[in-house]
Design a protein around this motif. Structure first.
Motif, PDB file in Angstrom:
ATOM      1  N   ILE A 127       0.852  -1.193   0.000  1.00 34.07           N
ATOM      2  CA  ILE A 127       0.000   0.000   0.000  1.00 34.07           C
ATOM      3  C   ILE A 127       0.883   1.237   0.000  1.00 34.07           C
ATOM      4  CG2 ILE A 127      -1.707   1.300   1.338  1.00 34.07           C
ATOM      5  CD1 ILE A 127      -2.868  -1.402   2.212  1.00 34.07           C
ATOM      6  N   GLU A 128       0.513   2.190  -0.827  1.00 31.69           N
ATOM      7  CA  GLU A 128       1.299   3.423  -0.969  1.00 31.69           C
ATOM      8  C   GLU A 128       1.366   4.172   0.357  1.00 31.69           C
ATOM      9  OE1 GLU A 128       0.304   7.200  -3.572  1.00 31.69           O
ATOM     10  OE2 GLU A 128       0.904   5.507  -4.855  1.00 31.69           O
ATOM     11  N   ASN A 129       2.571   4.653   0.693  1.00 31.08           N
ATOM     12  CA  ASN A 129       2.806   5.418   1.929  1.00 31.08           C
ATOM     13  C   ASN A 129       2.232   4.712   3.153  1.00 31.08           C
ATOM     14  OD1 ASN A 129       3.944   7.533   0.347  1.00 31.08           O
ATOM     15  ND2 ASN A 129       1.886   8.294  -0.073  1.00 31.08           N
ATOM     16  N   ALA A 130       2.552   3.424   3.283  1.00 34.56           N
ATOM     17  CA  ALA A 130       1.934   2.612   4.338  1.00 34.56           C
ATOM     18  C   ALA A 130       2.342   3.030   5.751  1.00 34.56           C
ATOM     19  CB  ALA A 130       2.270   1.141   4.114  1.00 34.56           C
ATOM     20  N   GLY A 131       3.583   3.421   5.962  1.00 32.51           N
ATOM     21  CA  GLY A 131       4.009   3.769   7.313  1.00 32.51           C
ATOM     22  C   GLY A 131       4.095   2.546   8.208  1.00 32.51           C
ATOM     23  N   ASP A 132       4.206   2.772   9.517  1.00 33.96           N
ATOM     24  CA  ASP A 132       4.400   1.678  10.464  1.00 33.96           C
ATOM     25  C   ASP A 132       3.109   1.115  11.038  1.00 33.96           C
ATOM     26  OD1 ASP A 132       7.138   1.867  10.171  1.00 33.96           O
ATOM     27  OD2 ASP A 132       7.345   3.320  11.786  1.00 33.96           O
ATOM     28  N   LYS A 133       2.072   1.938  11.121  1.00 31.00           N
ATOM     29  CA  LYS A 133       0.826   1.496  11.764  1.00 31.00           C
ATOM     30  C   LYS A 133      -0.110   0.840  10.751  1.00 31.00           C
ATOM     31  CE  LYS A 133       0.820   4.920  15.457  1.00 31.00           C
ATOM     32  NZ  LYS A 133       0.094   6.047  16.067  1.00 31.00           N
ATOM     33  N   PRO A 134      -0.766  -0.251  11.162  1.00 30.99           N
ATOM     34  CA  PRO A 134      -1.726  -0.911  10.256  1.00 30.99           C
ATOM     35  C   PRO A 134      -2.906   0.000   9.947  1.00 30.99           C
ATOM     36  CG  PRO A 134      -1.213  -2.313  12.146  1.00 30.99           C
ATOM     37  CD  PRO A 134      -0.628  -0.965  12.433  1.00 30.99           C
ATOM     38  N   PHE A 135      -3.462  -0.179   8.770  1.00 28.88           N
ATOM     39  CA  PHE A 135      -4.695   0.518   8.410  1.00 28.88           C
ATOM     40  C   PHE A 135      -5.868  -0.171   9.084  1.00 28.88           C
ATOM     41  CE2 PHE A 135      -1.818   1.409   4.849  1.00 28.88           C
ATOM     42  CZ  PHE A 135      -1.906   2.791   4.805  1.00 28.88           C
ATOM     43  N   GLN A 136      -6.977   0.552   9.179  1.00 26.18           N
ATOM     44  CA  GLN A 136      -8.190   0.034   9.805  1.00 26.18           C
ATOM     45  C   GLN A 136      -9.296  -0.078   8.758  1.00 26.18           C
ATOM     46  OE1 GLN A 136      -8.155  -0.925  13.044  1.00 26.18           O
ATOM     47  NE2 GLN A 136      -5.986  -0.362  12.967  1.00 26.18           N
ATOM     48  N   PRO A 137     -10.276  -0.972   8.976  1.00 27.57           N
ATOM     49  CA  PRO A 137     -11.405  -1.047   8.056  1.00 27.57           C
ATOM     50  C   PRO A 137     -12.043   0.323   7.848  1.00 27.57           C
ATOM     51  CG  PRO A 137     -11.455  -2.903   9.555  1.00 27.57           C
ATOM     52  CD  PRO A 137     -10.353  -1.994  10.044  1.00 27.57           C
ATOM     53  N   ASN A 144      -0.296  -0.456  -4.298  1.00 31.66           N
ATOM     54  CA  ASN A 144       0.921  -0.636  -5.091  1.00 31.66           C
ATOM     55  C   ASN A 144       1.031  -2.063  -5.609  1.00 31.66           C
ATOM     56  OD1 ASN A 144       1.983   1.929  -5.090  1.00 31.66           O
ATOM     57  ND2 ASN A 144       3.186   1.640  -3.239  1.00 31.66           N
ATOM     58  N   ALA A 145       0.136  -2.944  -5.158  1.00 33.74           N
ATOM     59  CA  ALA A 145       0.158  -4.348  -5.590  1.00 33.74           C
ATOM     60  C   ALA A 145      -0.257  -4.427  -7.056  1.00 33.74           C
ATOM     61  CB  ALA A 145      -0.788  -5.165  -4.722  1.00 33.74           C
ATOM     62  N   ASP A 146       0.299  -5.404  -7.771  1.00 37.94           N
ATOM     63  CA  ASP A 146      -0.116  -5.591  -9.161  1.00 37.94           C
ATOM     64  C   ASP A 146      -0.504  -7.043  -9.414  1.00 37.94           C
ATOM     65  OD1 ASP A 146       2.369  -6.692  -9.026  1.00 37.94           O
ATOM     66  OD2 ASP A 146       3.196  -5.665 -10.776  1.00 37.94           O
ATOM     67  N   GLY A 150      -5.048  -3.580 -13.611  1.00 40.29           N
ATOM     68  CA  GLY A 150      -5.835  -2.453 -13.121  1.00 40.29           C
ATOM     69  C   GLY A 150      -5.768  -2.246 -11.622  1.00 40.29           C
ATOM     70  N   MET A 151      -4.919  -3.022 -10.938  1.00 46.89           N
ATOM     71  CA  MET A 151      -4.834  -2.914  -9.483  1.00 46.89           C
ATOM     72  C   MET A 151      -3.814  -1.852  -9.040  1.00 46.89           C
ATOM     73  SD  MET A 151      -3.960  -5.920  -6.767  1.00 46.89           S
ATOM     74  CE  MET A 151      -5.427  -6.240  -5.844  1.00 46.89           C
ATOM     75  N   LYS A 152      -2.651  -1.860  -9.656  1.00 47.14           N
ATOM     76  CA  LYS A 152      -1.592  -0.933  -9.241  1.00 47.14           C
ATOM     77  C   LYS A 152      -2.039   0.504  -9.480  1.00 47.14           C
ATOM     78  CE  LYS A 152       3.389  -0.230  -9.686  1.00 47.14           C
ATOM     79  NZ  LYS A 152       3.860  -0.686  -8.398  1.00 47.14           N
ATOM     80  N   GLY A 153      -1.982   1.302  -8.403  1.00 44.24           N
ATOM     81  CA  GLY A 153      -2.389   2.702  -8.494  1.00 44.24           C
ATOM     82  C   GLY A 153      -3.877   2.927  -8.243  1.00 44.24           C
ATOM     83  N   ALA A 154      -4.614   1.852  -8.021  1.00 42.58           N
ATOM     84  CA  ALA A 154      -6.062   1.972  -7.807  1.00 42.58           C
ATOM     85  C   ALA A 154      -6.366   2.477  -6.400  1.00 42.58           C
ATOM     86  CB  ALA A 154      -6.741   0.623  -8.023  1.00 42.58           C
ATOM     87  N   LYS A 155      -7.417   3.274  -6.293  1.00 41.94           N
ATOM     88  CA  LYS A 155      -7.902   3.706  -4.980  1.00 41.94           C
ATOM     89  C   LYS A 155      -8.728   2.570  -4.390  1.00 41.94           C
ATOM     90  CE  LYS A 155      -7.981   8.591  -6.143  1.00 41.94           C
ATOM     91  NZ  LYS A 155      -8.814   9.783  -6.392  1.00 41.94           N
ATOM     92  N   ALA A 156      -8.542   2.349  -3.089  1.00 40.74           N
ATOM     93  CA  ALA A 156      -9.205   1.218  -2.437  1.00 40.74           C
ATOM     94  C   ALA A 156      -9.677   1.606  -1.045  1.00 40.74           C
ATOM     95  CB  ALA A 156      -8.246   0.030  -2.346  1.00 40.74           C
TER      96      ALA A 156
END
Length: 195
Positions: A127-137, A144-146, A150-156
């Motif tokens: 994930i772009e600019n992921a940092g150290d802390k996990p994301f939350q739902p 950034n995954a491909d 159509g996945m890389k660069g997609a908003k999610a």
């Protein structure tokens, strides 16, 4: 002559009924598939198009190897996941084990089309600019995954998150018999030891 007309009339009526029955059956069959396509995920691909089955074995920067994985590299396992056709029940060999946060995500492909819901799996380091802390739902991110076209660069949007060990595996597709190498990712609870 009268009998002939009745026979032709009966044949025409039968043909019309058969045609409408076939058309109705086709529509009924198509509906679940269309719905499944909207609902998913890796699971509902009608074929393997768009999915990068085999990977290079390269992993995202910062991804740490698991210290004590349940299935060390080289382990023979059975996959219990249906991210794509030919995967569930496949015999596999572990080629990598990593500790990270794994996410299911809903995203709209950069190539257009309907949103892909509950895609399994994207890891924190993809994930772009992921940092150290996990994301939350509910968090909005850029992928950034491909794994798929159509996945890389997609908003999610993050649907779920859990800390676990993820595995990269080589396996034999149960439908095509072809070898898939360095597939990313399956989680520990999607594997069992091969007997």
């Amino acid at each position: 002559m009268k009998n002939w007309r009745m026979l032709v009339g009966a044949a025409s009526l039968t043909a019309a009924l058969l045609a409408s029955a076939c058309a109705g059956a086709g529509n009924d069959e198509a509906a679940p598939n269309e719905q499944a396509g909207q609902e998913e995920t890796h699971n509902a691909h009608s074929g393997h198009e768009g999915m990068n089955h085999s990977g290079s074995g390269d992993v995202p920067e910062g991804l740490e190897e698991a210290k004590n994985p349940a299935y060390p590299v080289g382990s023979k396992v059975i996959i219990h996941a249906d991210h794509m056709p030919g995967m569930n029940g496949a015999k596999a060999t572990v080629t990598g084990a990593f500790d990270t946060t794994v996410y299911t995500v809903t995203y709209t492909p950069t190539t257009g089309g309907k949103p892909v819901k509950n895609h399994k799996w994207v890891i924190h380091e993809e994930i772009e600019n992921a940092g150290d802390k996990p994301f939350q739902p509910g968090d909005e991110v850029v992928l950034n995954a491909d794994h798929m076209e159509g996945m890389k660069g997609a908003k999610a949007v993050i649907d779920s998150a859990k800390q676990t060990t993820v595995y990269m595996v080589d396996y034999i597709d149960t439908e095509t018999g072809k070898k898939v190498t360095n597939h990313k990712w399956v989680t520990e609870d999607e594997l069992s030891p091969a007997n």
